[in-house]
Scaffold this active site. Structure first.
Site, PDB file in Angstrom:
ATOM      1  N   ASP A  37       0.824  -1.208   0.000  1.00  0.00           N
ATOM      2  CA  ASP A  37       0.000   0.000   0.000  1.00  0.00           C
ATOM      3  C   ASP A  37       0.860   1.261   0.000  1.00  0.00           C
ATOM      4  O   ASP A  37       2.088   1.199   0.121  1.00  0.00           O
ATOM      5  CB  ASP A  37      -0.913   0.029   1.229  1.00  0.00           C
ATOM      6  CG  ASP A  37      -2.060  -0.965   1.116  1.00  0.00           C
ATOM      7  OD1 ASP A  37      -2.319  -1.429  -0.006  1.00  0.00           O
ATOM      8  OD2 ASP A  37      -2.682  -1.275   2.143  1.00  0.00           O
ATOM      9  N   LYS A  59      -3.505   3.078  -2.138  1.00  0.00           N
ATOM     10  CA  LYS A  59      -4.620   4.012  -2.248  1.00  0.00           C
ATOM     11  C   LYS A  59      -4.326   5.226  -1.372  1.00  0.00           C
ATOM     12  O   LYS A  59      -3.792   5.093  -0.285  1.00  0.00           O
ATOM     13  CB  LYS A  59      -5.932   3.375  -1.778  1.00  0.00           C
ATOM     14  CG  LYS A  59      -6.309   2.081  -2.487  1.00  0.00           C
ATOM     15  CD  LYS A  59      -7.603   1.545  -1.926  1.00  0.00           C
ATOM     16  CE  LYS A  59      -7.976   0.210  -2.546  1.00  0.00           C
ATOM     17  NZ  LYS A  59      -7.113  -0.871  -2.116  1.00  0.00           N
ATOM     18  N   MET A 174      -8.749   8.429   8.685  1.00  0.00           N
ATOM     19  CA  MET A 174      -8.957   8.824   7.281  1.00  0.00           C
ATOM     20  C   MET A 174     -10.147   9.770   7.133  1.00  0.00           C
ATOM     21  O   MET A 174     -10.891   9.707   6.154  1.00  0.00           O
ATOM     22  CB  MET A 174      -9.177   7.579   6.406  1.00  0.00           C
ATOM     23  CG  MET A 174      -8.050   6.560   6.513  1.00  0.00           C
ATOM     24  SD  MET A 174      -8.441   4.973   5.726  1.00  0.00           S
ATOM     25  CE  MET A 174      -9.618   4.285   6.923  1.00  0.00           C
TER      26      MET A 174
END
Length: 507
Positions: A37, A59, A174
């Site tokens: 990631d 991502k 997030m």
């Protein structure tokens, strides 16, 4: 029929490479492929074997490299080819990491898997910022929610009201893009406006920033300070506490760019980071071996005639002994030979092959190596010098004065493997130091340097491992700001530590 491989789902931790588990590292070091990631330290990729396939599927907010279904399919395909695959995920695989979806795909395909837990940022980033998730008489619980899916339809999820009314510490991962929505939702559910709140950017990393406030003013403060993703939102009484570490590392706050071969830069970066510095590879060099060439074949065949082998780098040691075995010889072939090493790093590499250097100069540079040998050899000696194509001619000049026969043979050459970052000029602007470990590294750097890169060098200090490297830098029109007193990784590190201490004293 090829045997089915295995997939290890490993949590890489919150960002600091030192926070991965030992078990996770052990799996990384044996894998055939790593699927990784964005939100993890690139330093962890240094741990995988040289032949390992590295596949980025990361991502970030608003940018997706690969869809989850495609990642699932990729893991199944790689394991189906018989590979030991590491799925390296930021934080913990099961804390909003979609590890469960990947396991379901693996199970359906009959692929064996193992889950290796990781340190979640929901705890570690807070701790790094000095915020405990729980504290006696202040908070007896903590609750974690993902923040990036809150406003898919412009509203909060149905269970947000229950979440907002919970006591204890509320952590949103997030969620920076939805900060306003989260704050309004909490206030609407009865949280007092004076409830402490904090936002932590880049938790556990050198660029970590923490903004503290209350639900009333946290949005304004975050906007004023330019806080960006990735960031964590913390709400609760503990957000007013500050238990930040009081132990300060000597290189804390420094940003250091490194250049050189992988074997050198990996060790240098570990040393710098162990002292609190942030490091980045600016230029990577590779070794192009000549050990299978005709000149080295002839030298291996003439080993009985040599009385000394002179090594001027750790790279030379590795290449020489690999070639020795490849040409059908073993270590007995050099049992009669004395060995000279230019410095401690080269001598340490010799020890890995079971040899102790017979001579190491007090100063780790070629001219001192040559001067020392000049007083030790006689007319009965014959020297073999297997080294880099760009090796210093000072060695030849001093040895020529003795009249002692020697064979100076190109064993390898250093070539540009790639830039460590896409935009070197921009990366250099954010550095305090840039290190060079060889003259060949200097030459490779400036071959690829445009005017913007050269101008960026003016805003930082350039550190050279020794006088020869500094001379090569001067030939490019840039004077070295720091030259290591000891020409080694330790010497570079100590020189930067001294200078950084002085910089902090002045500021």
């Amino acid at each position: 029929m090829k045997e089915t491989g295995v997939v290890y789902l490993i949590g890489a931790g919150p960002g600091d490479p030192g926070l991965i588990t030992e078990k996770g590292l052990s799996r990384l070091r044996i894998c055939d492929a790593v699927v990784y990631d964005s939100l993890l330290s690139p330093r962890l990729l240094d741990e995988v074997p040289d032949q390992c396939r590295k596949i980025h599927v990361g991502k970030r907010a608003g940018r997706h490299s690969m869809k989850q279904e495609e990642i699932n399919k990729l893991l199944v395909e790689l394991a189906g080819e018989g590979f030991a695959v590491v799925r390296l995920k930021g934080g913990d695989p099961f804390v909003f990491g979609r590890g469960g979806e990947e396991i379901m795909a693996l199970s359906e395909a009959g692929i064996p898997y193992e889950v290796v837990s990781g340190v979640t940022s929901a705890v570690a980033a807070l701790a790094s910022a000095g915020i405990p998730v729980t504290h006696r008489a202040v908070s007896r619980s903590f609750h974690v929610m993902t923040g990036h899916t809150l406003s898919e339809e412009g509203t909060l999820p149905p269970d947000f009201a229950e979440f907002a009314r919970l006591s204890g510490t509320l952590v949103f991962l997030m969620g920076l893009g939805n900060l306003s929505l989260i704050v309004k939702g909490l206030l609407n559910q009865g949280k007092p406006g004076l409830t402490p709140a904090a936002v932590i950017q880049n938790g556990t990393l050198p660029g970590e920033r923490t903004i503290r406030g209350t639900l009333t003013d946290i949005e304004e403060k975050v906007l004023a300070d330019g806080i960006e993703s990735p960031a964590i939102i913390v709400v609760g009484e503990v957000a007013s506490l500050d238990f930040s570490s009081t132990l300060k590392q000597p290189l804390e706050g420094s940003r250091i760019g490194v250049t050189g071969t992988d074997s050198f830069t990996v060790r240098l970066r570990k040393q710098l980071e162990s002292l609190g510095g942030a490091s980045e590879c600016i230029l990577s060099l590779s070794i192009e071996s000549h050990r299978k060439g005709g000149k080295m074949k002839e030298a291996y065949g003439k080993l009985p005639s040599y009385t000394w082998i002179v090594f001027t780098s750790a790279n030379g040691v590795r290449e020489f002994f690999h070639g020795l075995l490849e040409w059908g010889y073993d270590f007995r072939s050099v049992g009669h030979v004395k060995i000279a090493a230019v410095g401690k790093g080269t001598a340490d590499e010799l020890q890995r092959y079971g040899f102790l250097a017979d001579y190491i100069p007090e100063k780790y540079q070629v001219q001192d190596l040559a001067a020392g040998l000049k007083g030790m050899v006689s007319g009965d000696d014959r020297l073999l010098i297997p080294r880099s194509l760009s090796g210093s001619k000072v060695l030849n000049e001093i040895l020529d004065e003795t009249g002692i026969p020697y064979d100076d043979i190109v064993l390898y050459e250093v070539a540009l493997a790639g830039t460590g970052t896409e935009n070197r000029a921009e990366a250099l602007k954010h550095l305090d130091y840039l290190t060079f470990s060889s003259a060949s590294g200097v030459e490779a750097f400036f071959r690829e340097a445009d005017e913007e890169i050269k101008e960026a060098l003016a805003g930082l200090k350039v550190v050279c491992i020794g006088d020869i490297t500094a001379k090569a830098l001067m030939e490019q029109g840039r004077k070295a700001d720091i030259i290591a007193g000891i020409y080694s990784i330790q010497g570079i590190t100590e020189a930067i530590c001294r200078d950084w201490k002085e910089e902090k004293r002045k500021n």
